[in-house]
Design an enzyme around this catalytic site. Sequence first.
Site, PDB file in Angstrom:
ATOM      1  N   LYS A   1       0.844  -1.129  -0.016  1.00 19.56           N
ATOM      2  CA  LYS A   1       0.042   0.106   0.011  1.00 19.56           C
ATOM      3  C   LYS A   1       0.821   1.276  -0.048  1.00 19.56           C
ATOM      4  O   LYS A   1       0.571   2.414  -0.705  1.00 19.56           O
ATOM      5  CB  LYS A   1      -0.930   0.090   1.132  1.00 19.56           C
TER       6      LYS A   1
ATOM      7  N   LYS B   1      -4.520 -11.124  -7.316  1.00 17.36           N
ATOM      8  CA  LYS B   1      -5.564 -11.631  -6.578  1.00 17.36           C
ATOM      9  C   LYS B   1      -6.859 -10.683  -7.057  1.00 17.36           C
ATOM     10  O   LYS B   1      -6.524  -9.560  -7.305  1.00 17.36           O
ATOM     11  CB  LYS B   1      -5.522 -11.308  -5.040  1.00 17.36           C
TER      12      LYS B   1
ATOM     13  N   LYS C   1     -10.723  -4.754  -6.328  1.00 18.42           N
ATOM     14  CA  LYS C   1     -11.448  -3.706  -6.787  1.00 18.42           C
ATOM     15  C   LYS C   1     -10.764  -2.846  -7.712  1.00 18.42           C
ATOM     16  O   LYS C   1     -11.312  -2.039  -8.647  1.00 18.42           O
ATOM     17  CB  LYS C   1     -12.496  -3.039  -5.760  1.00 18.42           C
TER      18      LYS C   1
HETATM   19  P1  ATP Z   1      -8.589  -4.824  -2.569  1.00 17.83           P
HETATM   20  O1  ATP Z   1      -9.570  -5.130  -3.389  1.00 17.83           O
HETATM   21  O2  ATP Z   1      -8.106  -3.377  -2.412  1.00 17.83           O
HETATM   22  O3  ATP Z   1      -7.352  -5.605  -2.588  1.00 17.83           O
HETATM   23  P2  ATP Z   1      -9.658  -6.331  -0.638  1.00 17.83           P
HETATM   24  O4  ATP Z   1     -11.181  -6.572  -1.564  1.00 17.83           O
HETATM   25  O5  ATP Z   1      -8.915  -7.456  -0.707  1.00 17.83           O
HETATM   26  O6  ATP Z   1      -8.973  -4.930  -0.928  1.00 17.83           O
HETATM   27  P3  ATP Z   1     -10.044  -6.384   2.316  1.00 17.83           P
HETATM   28  O7  ATP Z   1     -10.799  -5.615   3.038  1.00 17.83           O
HETATM   29  O8  ATP Z   1      -8.569  -6.475   1.985  1.00 17.83           O
HETATM   30  O9  ATP Z   1     -10.321  -5.989   0.774  1.00 17.83           O
HETATM   31  O10 ATP Z   1     -10.501  -7.928   2.232  1.00 17.83           O
HETATM   32  C1  ATP Z   1     -11.550  -8.236   2.978  1.00 17.83           C
HETATM   33  C2  ATP Z   1     -11.584  -9.933   3.085  1.00 17.83           C
HETATM   34  O11 ATP Z   1     -11.700 -10.656   1.902  1.00 17.83           O
HETATM   35  C3  ATP Z   1     -10.253 -10.637   3.823  1.00 17.83           C
HETATM   36  O12 ATP Z   1     -10.563 -11.474   4.605  1.00 17.83           O
HETATM   37  C4  ATP Z   1      -9.426 -10.766   2.695  1.00 17.83           C
HETATM   38  O13 ATP Z   1      -8.694 -11.953   2.965  1.00 17.83           O
HETATM   39  C5  ATP Z   1     -10.530 -11.500   1.690  1.00 17.83           C
HETATM   40  N1  ATP Z   1     -10.051 -11.293   0.365  1.00 17.83           N
HETATM   41  C6  ATP Z   1     -10.064 -10.003  -0.421  1.00 17.83           C
HETATM   42  N2  ATP Z   1      -9.631 -10.442  -1.539  1.00 17.83           N
HETATM   43  C7  ATP Z   1      -9.831 -11.847  -2.031  1.00 17.83           C
HETATM   44  C8  ATP Z   1      -9.391 -12.707  -2.899  1.00 17.83           C
HETATM   45  N3  ATP Z   1      -8.941 -12.134  -4.079  1.00 17.83           N
HETATM   46  N4  ATP Z   1      -9.259 -13.856  -2.660  1.00 17.83           N
HETATM   47  C9  ATP Z   1      -9.917 -14.341  -1.371  1.00 17.83           C
HETATM   48  N5  ATP Z   1     -10.156 -13.637  -0.459  1.00 17.83           N
HETATM   49  C10 ATP Z   1     -10.019 -12.346  -0.558  1.00 17.83           C
END
Ligand code: ATP
Length: 332
Positions: free
Chosen positions: A114, A196, A199
Amino acid sequence: MEEKKIMLSGIQPSGDLHLGNYLGAIKNWADRVDEFDCYYFMADLHTITVRQNPADLRRRSMQQLAAYIACGLDPEKNTLFLQSMVPQHAQLSWVLSCYTQFGELSRMTQFKDKSAKHKDNINAGLFTYPVLMAADILLYQPHYVPVGADQKQHVELTRDIAQRFNSIYGDVFRIPEPYIPKAGARIYGLTTPGDKMSKSIPEGCVFIMDDDATIARKFKRAVTDSDRENCVRFDPENKPGVANLMSIYASVTGKTYEEIEKEFEGQGYGVFKPAVGEAVIDTLRPIREETERLIKDKAYLEQVYREGAQKASYIANKTLRKVYKKVGFVQI
Ligand code: ATP
Ligand code: LTN
Protein backbone atom coordinates in the site's frame (compact mmCIF):
# COMPACT_ATOMS: atom_id res chain seq x y z
CA MET A 1 -23.77 -27.05 28.07
CA GLU A 2 -20.35 -26.39 26.55
CA GLU A 3 -19.80 -22.73 25.60
CA LYS A 4 -19.58 -21.96 21.90
CA LYS A 5 -16.20 -21.03 20.48
CA ILE A 6 -15.78 -17.45 19.32
CA MET A 7 -15.17 -16.31 15.75
CA LEU A 8 -14.42 -12.76 14.64
CA SER A 9 -13.60 -10.95 11.42
CA GLY A 10 -13.98 -7.68 9.58
CA ILE A 11 -13.80 -6.18 6.11
CA GLN A 12 -12.95 -2.60 5.24
CA PRO A 13 -15.82 -0.71 3.59
CA SER A 14 -13.27 0.87 1.27
CA GLY A 15 -14.83 -0.54 -1.90
CA ASP A 16 -17.82 -2.50 -3.04
CA LEU A 17 -17.74 -6.15 -1.94
CA HIS A 18 -16.56 -8.61 -4.57
CA LEU A 19 -16.49 -12.34 -5.22
CA GLY A 20 -13.04 -12.63 -3.58
CA ASN A 21 -14.39 -11.11 -0.36
CA TYR A 22 -17.41 -13.40 -0.53
CA LEU A 23 -15.61 -16.69 -1.25
CA GLY A 24 -12.47 -15.94 0.77
CA ALA A 25 -14.24 -14.55 3.80
CA ILE A 26 -18.00 -13.96 4.16
CA LYS A 27 -19.19 -17.33 2.81
CA ASN A 28 -17.07 -19.04 5.41
CA TRP A 29 -18.46 -16.89 8.15
CA ALA A 30 -22.05 -17.53 7.11
CA ASP A 31 -21.52 -21.29 6.82
CA ARG A 32 -20.55 -21.49 10.48
CA VAL A 33 -22.97 -19.26 12.37
CA ASP A 34 -24.54 -22.10 14.30
CA GLU A 35 -21.27 -23.56 15.53
CA PHE A 36 -19.74 -20.33 16.85
CA ASP A 37 -20.45 -17.17 18.75
CA CYS A 38 -19.67 -14.69 15.95
CA TYR A 39 -18.59 -11.04 15.76
CA TYR A 40 -18.42 -9.43 12.32
CA PHE A 41 -17.76 -5.77 11.72
CA MET A 42 -17.16 -3.10 9.09
CA ALA A 43 -13.54 -2.02 9.60
CA ASP A 44 -14.28 1.65 8.89
CA LEU A 45 -11.45 2.95 11.11
CA HIS A 46 -9.03 1.06 8.88
CA THR A 47 -10.32 2.62 5.66
CA ILE A 48 -9.06 6.13 6.41
CA THR A 49 -5.45 4.93 6.13
CA VAL A 50 -6.22 5.75 2.49
CA ARG A 51 -8.21 8.93 1.68
CA GLN A 52 -11.96 8.30 1.47
CA ASN A 53 -14.84 10.36 0.23
CA PRO A 54 -17.02 10.72 3.40
CA ALA A 55 -20.38 10.22 1.65
CA ASP A 56 -19.09 7.13 -0.16
CA LEU A 57 -17.68 5.69 3.04
CA ARG A 58 -21.05 6.09 4.78
CA ARG A 59 -22.91 4.54 1.85
CA ARG A 60 -20.53 1.60 1.55
CA SER A 61 -20.59 0.94 5.30
CA MET A 62 -24.39 0.61 5.23
CA GLN A 63 -24.30 -1.42 2.02
CA GLN A 64 -21.76 -3.75 3.56
CA LEU A 65 -23.92 -4.24 6.63
CA ALA A 66 -26.88 -5.05 4.37
CA ALA A 67 -24.69 -7.46 2.36
CA TYR A 68 -23.48 -9.23 5.51
CA ILE A 69 -27.09 -9.91 6.45
CA ALA A 70 -28.01 -10.88 2.87
CA CYS A 71 -25.09 -13.36 2.79
CA GLY A 72 -26.65 -15.19 5.71
CA LEU A 73 -25.30 -13.46 8.81
CA ASP A 74 -28.44 -13.26 10.89
CA PRO A 75 -28.17 -10.32 13.34
CA GLU A 76 -30.08 -12.38 15.90
CA LYS A 77 -27.31 -14.98 15.93
CA ASN A 78 -24.27 -12.79 15.20
CA THR A 79 -23.00 -9.52 16.57
CA LEU A 80 -22.76 -7.16 13.57
CA PHE A 81 -21.31 -3.71 14.14
CA LEU A 82 -19.31 -0.77 12.86
CA GLN A 83 -15.80 -0.58 14.29
CA SER A 84 -15.93 3.21 14.81
CA MET A 85 -18.96 2.82 17.12
CA VAL A 86 -16.99 0.76 19.61
CA PRO A 87 -14.33 3.08 21.11
CA GLN A 88 -12.43 0.25 22.80
CA HIS A 89 -10.82 -0.65 19.45
CA ALA A 90 -8.90 2.62 19.29
CA GLN A 91 -8.17 2.51 23.02
CA LEU A 92 -6.65 -0.97 23.02
CA SER A 93 -4.80 -0.17 19.82
CA TRP A 94 -2.80 2.54 21.61
CA VAL A 95 -1.79 0.18 24.41
CA LEU A 96 -0.80 -2.60 22.00
CA SER A 97 1.23 -0.19 19.86
CA CYS A 98 3.57 0.09 22.85
CA TYR A 99 4.08 -3.69 22.71
CA THR A 100 4.75 -3.85 18.97
CA GLN A 101 8.14 -3.29 17.41
CA PHE A 102 8.89 -0.94 14.52
CA GLY A 103 10.74 -3.79 12.78
CA GLU A 104 7.71 -6.08 12.96
CA LEU A 105 5.47 -3.50 11.32
CA SER A 106 8.07 -2.76 8.64
CA ARG A 107 7.91 -6.39 7.51
CA MET A 108 4.16 -6.42 6.78
CA THR A 109 3.62 -7.04 3.07
CA GLN A 110 0.33 -5.12 2.97
CA PHE A 111 2.16 -2.03 4.28
CA LYS A 112 4.85 -2.42 1.64
CA ASP A 113 2.24 -2.85 -1.11
CA LYS A 114 0.00 0.00 0.00
CA SER A 115 2.84 2.44 0.64
CA ALA A 116 4.13 1.72 -2.85
CA LYS A 117 0.63 2.40 -4.25
CA HIS A 118 0.00 5.59 -2.26
CA LYS A 119 3.43 7.24 -2.30
CA ASP A 120 1.99 10.68 -1.57
CA ASN A 121 0.29 9.55 1.65
CA ILE A 122 2.38 7.07 3.62
CA ASN A 123 0.75 8.05 6.91
CA ALA A 124 1.40 6.66 10.39
CA GLY A 125 -2.00 4.94 10.38
CA LEU A 126 -1.05 2.90 7.33
CA PHE A 127 2.05 1.75 9.22
CA THR A 128 0.30 0.96 12.53
CA TYR A 129 -2.77 -0.57 10.85
CA PRO A 130 -1.88 -4.14 11.99
CA VAL A 131 -1.88 -2.97 15.63
CA LEU A 132 -5.46 -1.75 15.25
CA MET A 133 -6.29 -5.08 13.66
CA ALA A 134 -4.70 -6.88 16.63
CA ALA A 135 -6.87 -4.79 18.97
CA ASP A 136 -9.99 -5.58 16.88
CA ILE A 137 -9.28 -9.24 17.36
CA LEU A 138 -7.96 -9.51 20.91
CA LEU A 139 -10.79 -7.46 22.48
CA TYR A 140 -13.24 -10.31 21.80
CA GLN A 141 -11.00 -13.24 22.86
CA PRO A 142 -11.82 -15.21 19.67
CA HIS A 143 -10.64 -18.76 19.00
CA TYR A 144 -10.68 -18.26 15.21
CA VAL A 145 -10.28 -15.38 12.75
CA PRO A 146 -11.63 -16.35 9.31
CA VAL A 147 -9.76 -14.39 6.62
CA GLY A 148 -8.40 -14.83 3.10
CA ALA A 149 -4.78 -15.93 2.73
CA ASP A 150 -3.52 -12.33 2.31
CA GLN A 151 -4.41 -11.51 5.94
CA LYS A 152 -2.60 -14.46 7.52
CA GLN A 153 0.50 -12.39 8.26
CA HIS A 154 -1.56 -9.87 10.24
CA VAL A 155 -3.18 -12.61 12.32
CA GLU A 156 0.26 -14.06 13.02
CA LEU A 157 1.48 -10.67 14.20
CA THR A 158 -1.61 -10.46 16.43
CA ARG A 159 -0.61 -13.77 18.00
CA ASP A 160 2.94 -12.50 18.61
CA ILE A 161 1.69 -9.30 20.26
CA ALA A 162 -0.75 -11.26 22.44
CA GLN A 163 1.90 -13.76 23.48
CA ARG A 164 4.31 -10.96 24.35
CA PHE A 165 1.67 -9.20 26.46
CA ASN A 166 0.65 -12.44 28.18
CA SER A 167 4.24 -13.31 28.97
CA ILE A 168 4.58 -10.06 30.92
CA TYR A 169 1.14 -9.83 32.57
CA GLY A 170 -0.30 -13.36 32.68
CA ASP A 171 -3.16 -14.81 30.64
CA VAL A 172 -4.96 -11.69 29.43
CA PHE A 173 -5.57 -12.59 25.78
CA ARG A 174 -6.64 -15.81 24.09
CA ILE A 175 -4.22 -16.64 21.25
CA PRO A 176 -6.37 -16.74 18.09
CA GLU A 177 -5.92 -19.03 15.09
CA PRO A 178 -6.29 -17.81 11.51
CA TYR A 179 -9.03 -19.77 9.75
CA ILE A 180 -8.41 -19.96 6.04
CA PRO A 181 -10.76 -21.80 3.64
CA LYS A 182 -9.44 -24.62 1.46
CA ALA A 183 -11.33 -23.50 -1.65
CA GLY A 184 -11.56 -19.77 -2.29
CA ALA A 185 -8.74 -18.59 0.00
CA ARG A 186 -7.24 -16.67 -2.87
CA ILE A 187 -9.39 -15.83 -5.86
CA TYR A 188 -7.45 -14.27 -8.72
CA GLY A 189 -8.57 -11.56 -11.10
CA LEU A 190 -10.42 -12.89 -14.17
CA THR A 191 -8.29 -10.81 -16.52
CA THR A 192 -5.06 -11.02 -14.48
CA PRO A 193 -4.80 -14.55 -13.03
CA GLY A 194 -1.42 -13.63 -11.49
CA ASP A 195 -2.98 -11.04 -9.13
CA LYS A 196 -5.65 -11.52 -6.49
CA MET A 197 -9.13 -10.40 -7.46
CA SER A 198 -9.33 -6.81 -6.34
CA LYS A 199 -11.54 -3.79 -6.83
CA SER A 200 -8.53 -1.93 -8.20
CA ILE A 201 -8.78 -4.02 -11.40
CA PRO A 202 -12.56 -3.74 -12.00
CA GLU A 203 -12.68 -5.55 -15.40
CA GLY A 204 -11.47 -8.76 -13.78
CA CYS A 205 -13.39 -8.27 -10.56
CA VAL A 206 -16.93 -9.57 -10.06
CA PHE A 207 -18.81 -7.37 -7.62
CA ILE A 208 -21.59 -8.75 -5.45
CA MET A 209 -23.90 -6.00 -6.77
CA ASP A 210 -23.09 -6.63 -10.47
CA ASP A 211 -26.16 -7.55 -12.52
CA ASP A 212 -26.43 -10.96 -14.22
CA ALA A 213 -25.44 -9.70 -17.68
CA THR A 214 -22.32 -7.98 -16.34
CA ILE A 215 -21.23 -11.12 -14.49
CA ALA A 216 -21.80 -13.28 -17.57
CA ARG A 217 -19.76 -10.85 -19.71
CA LYS A 218 -16.86 -10.81 -17.22
CA PHE A 219 -16.68 -14.61 -17.20
CA LYS A 220 -16.88 -14.85 -20.98
CA ARG A 221 -13.85 -12.55 -21.17
CA ALA A 222 -11.91 -14.41 -18.48
CA VAL A 223 -8.32 -15.24 -19.38
CA THR A 224 -7.77 -19.01 -19.60
CA ASP A 225 -4.36 -20.13 -20.75
CA SER A 226 -1.98 -19.65 -23.61
CA ASP A 227 -1.10 -23.32 -24.26
CA ARG A 228 -4.12 -23.74 -26.55
CA GLU A 229 -4.85 -27.08 -24.91
CA ASN A 230 -8.49 -26.08 -24.43
CA CYS A 231 -8.93 -28.67 -21.72
CA VAL A 232 -10.34 -28.15 -18.21
CA ARG A 233 -7.60 -29.49 -15.97
CA PHE A 234 -6.45 -28.26 -12.54
CA ASP A 235 -2.86 -27.13 -13.04
CA PRO A 236 -2.31 -23.80 -11.23
CA GLU A 237 1.30 -23.51 -12.38
CA ASN A 238 0.79 -23.93 -16.11
CA LYS A 239 -2.89 -22.97 -16.36
CA PRO A 240 -3.50 -20.34 -13.65
CA GLY A 241 -6.56 -18.83 -15.34
CA VAL A 242 -8.30 -22.20 -15.66
CA ALA A 243 -7.31 -23.20 -12.13
CA ASN A 244 -8.79 -19.94 -10.84
CA LEU A 245 -12.08 -20.56 -12.67
CA MET A 246 -12.10 -24.10 -11.31
CA SER A 247 -11.59 -22.93 -7.76
CA ILE A 248 -14.42 -20.41 -8.16
CA TYR A 249 -16.66 -23.14 -9.56
CA ALA A 250 -15.62 -25.58 -6.80
CA SER A 251 -16.29 -22.98 -4.18
CA VAL A 252 -19.81 -22.05 -5.37
CA THR A 253 -20.97 -25.57 -6.26
CA GLY A 254 -19.15 -27.63 -3.61
CA LYS A 255 -17.76 -29.93 -6.35
CA THR A 256 -14.22 -31.32 -6.25
CA TYR A 257 -11.62 -30.62 -8.95
CA GLU A 258 -11.90 -34.21 -10.22
CA GLU A 259 -15.66 -33.89 -10.52
CA ILE A 260 -15.25 -30.66 -12.46
CA GLU A 261 -12.67 -32.18 -14.81
CA LYS A 262 -15.09 -35.04 -15.52
CA GLU A 263 -18.05 -32.73 -15.99
CA PHE A 264 -16.26 -30.73 -18.71
CA GLU A 265 -14.27 -33.54 -20.30
CA GLY A 266 -13.89 -32.89 -24.03
CA GLN A 267 -15.88 -29.64 -23.85
CA GLY A 268 -13.32 -26.83 -23.87
CA TYR A 269 -13.35 -23.34 -22.43
CA GLY A 270 -16.19 -22.11 -24.62
CA VAL A 271 -18.56 -24.24 -22.53
CA PHE A 272 -16.68 -24.06 -19.25
CA LYS A 273 -16.42 -20.25 -18.88
CA PRO A 274 -20.15 -19.49 -19.27
CA ALA A 275 -20.97 -22.41 -16.95
CA VAL A 276 -18.82 -20.89 -14.20
CA GLY A 277 -20.51 -17.54 -14.89
CA GLU A 278 -23.97 -19.12 -14.53
CA ALA A 279 -23.03 -20.80 -11.25
CA VAL A 280 -21.73 -17.50 -9.87
CA ILE A 281 -24.85 -15.66 -11.08
CA ASP A 282 -27.06 -18.22 -9.29
CA THR A 283 -25.06 -17.72 -6.10
CA LEU A 284 -24.93 -13.93 -6.18
CA ARG A 285 -28.43 -13.10 -7.49
CA PRO A 286 -30.32 -13.79 -4.22
CA ILE A 287 -27.62 -11.96 -2.25
CA ARG A 288 -27.82 -8.92 -4.51
CA GLU A 289 -31.62 -8.81 -4.38
CA GLU A 290 -31.72 -9.15 -0.60
CA THR A 291 -29.01 -6.48 -0.20
CA GLU A 292 -31.03 -4.10 -2.38
CA ARG A 293 -34.13 -4.74 -0.28
CA LEU A 294 -32.32 -4.26 3.02
CA ILE A 295 -30.56 -1.04 2.00
CA LYS A 296 -33.98 0.59 1.69
CA ASP A 297 -34.90 -0.47 5.22
CA LYS A 298 -32.88 2.16 7.06
CA ALA A 299 -34.72 1.76 10.36
CA TYR A 300 -33.93 -1.95 10.47
CA LEU A 301 -30.25 -1.45 9.65
CA GLU A 302 -30.00 1.25 12.31
CA GLN A 303 -31.47 -1.10 14.88
CA VAL A 304 -28.97 -3.80 13.87
CA TYR A 305 -25.91 -1.59 14.22
CA ARG A 306 -27.11 0.01 17.46
CA GLU A 307 -27.69 -3.34 19.12
CA GLY A 308 -24.49 -4.74 17.61
CA ALA A 309 -22.38 -1.87 18.94
CA GLN A 310 -23.94 -2.21 22.37
CA LYS A 311 -23.22 -5.94 22.59
CA ALA A 312 -19.72 -5.55 21.15
CA SER A 313 -18.88 -2.69 23.53
CA TYR A 314 -19.94 -4.70 26.54
CA ILE A 315 -17.60 -7.57 25.66
CA ALA A 316 -14.77 -5.31 24.47
CA ASN A 317 -14.89 -3.31 27.67
CA LYS A 318 -14.27 -6.36 29.81
CA THR A 319 -10.98 -7.04 28.01
CA LEU A 320 -9.98 -3.38 27.98
CA ARG A 321 -10.55 -3.00 31.76
CA LYS A 322 -8.37 -6.05 32.36
CA VAL A 323 -5.61 -4.60 30.18
CA TYR A 324 -5.77 -1.16 31.83
CA LYS A 325 -5.52 -2.76 35.24
CA LYS A 326 -2.59 -4.96 34.25
CA VAL A 327 -0.52 -2.11 32.81
CA GLY A 328 -1.10 -0.01 35.92
CA PHE A 329 -3.72 2.61 35.03
CA VAL A 330 -5.71 3.75 38.08
CA GLN A 331 -9.20 2.21 37.98
CA ILE A 332 -12.37 4.16 38.68
P1 ATP B 1 -8.50 -4.70 -2.40
O1 ATP B 1 -9.58 -4.96 -3.40
O2 ATP B 1 -8.09 -3.28 -2.29
O3 ATP B 1 -7.34 -5.64 -2.52
P2 ATP B 1 -9.88 -6.28 -0.62
O4 ATP B 1 -11.08 -6.45 -1.43
O5 ATP B 1 -8.84 -7.34 -0.53
O6 ATP B 1 -9.15 -4.96 -0.99
P3 ATP B 1 -10.04 -6.43 2.14
O7 ATP B 1 -10.78 -5.59 3.11
O8 ATP B 1 -8.54 -6.38 2.17
O9 ATP B 1 -10.47 -5.99 0.77
O10 ATP B 1 -10.49 -7.96 2.24
C1 ATP B 1 -11.57 -8.40 3.02
C2 ATP B 1 -11.53 -9.90 3.20
O11 ATP B 1 -11.67 -10.56 1.95
C3 ATP B 1 -10.24 -10.42 3.80
O12 ATP B 1 -10.51 -11.50 4.67
C4 ATP B 1 -9.47 -10.88 2.60
O13 ATP B 1 -8.54 -11.88 2.95
C5 ATP B 1 -10.58 -11.42 1.71
N1 ATP B 1 -10.20 -11.30 0.31
C6 ATP B 1 -10.00 -10.16 -0.38
N2 ATP B 1 -9.68 -10.41 -1.66
C7 ATP B 1 -9.69 -11.76 -1.78
C8 ATP B 1 -9.44 -12.66 -2.86
N3 ATP B 1 -9.14 -12.19 -4.06
N4 ATP B 1 -9.54 -13.97 -2.64
C9 ATP B 1 -9.88 -14.45 -1.42
N5 ATP B 1 -10.12 -13.66 -0.35
C10 ATP B 1 -10.02 -12.34 -0.52
N1 LTN C 1 -7.22 -6.06 7.64
C1 LTN C 1 -8.37 -6.68 7.12
C2 LTN C 1 -9.65 -6.15 7.68
C3 LTN C 1 -9.66 -6.28 9.14
C4 LTN C 1 -9.80 -7.50 9.89
C5 LTN C 1 -9.74 -7.10 11.26
C6 LTN C 1 -9.93 -8.84 9.54
C7 LTN C 1 -9.54 -5.28 10.04
N2 LTN C 1 -9.60 -5.76 11.29
C8 LTN C 1 -9.83 -8.05 12.27
C9 LTN C 1 -10.02 -9.77 10.58
C10 LTN C 1 -9.97 -9.38 11.91
C11 LTN C 1 -8.36 -6.53 5.63
O1 LTN C 1 -7.85 -5.60 5.12
N3 LTN C 1 -8.96 -7.42 4.96
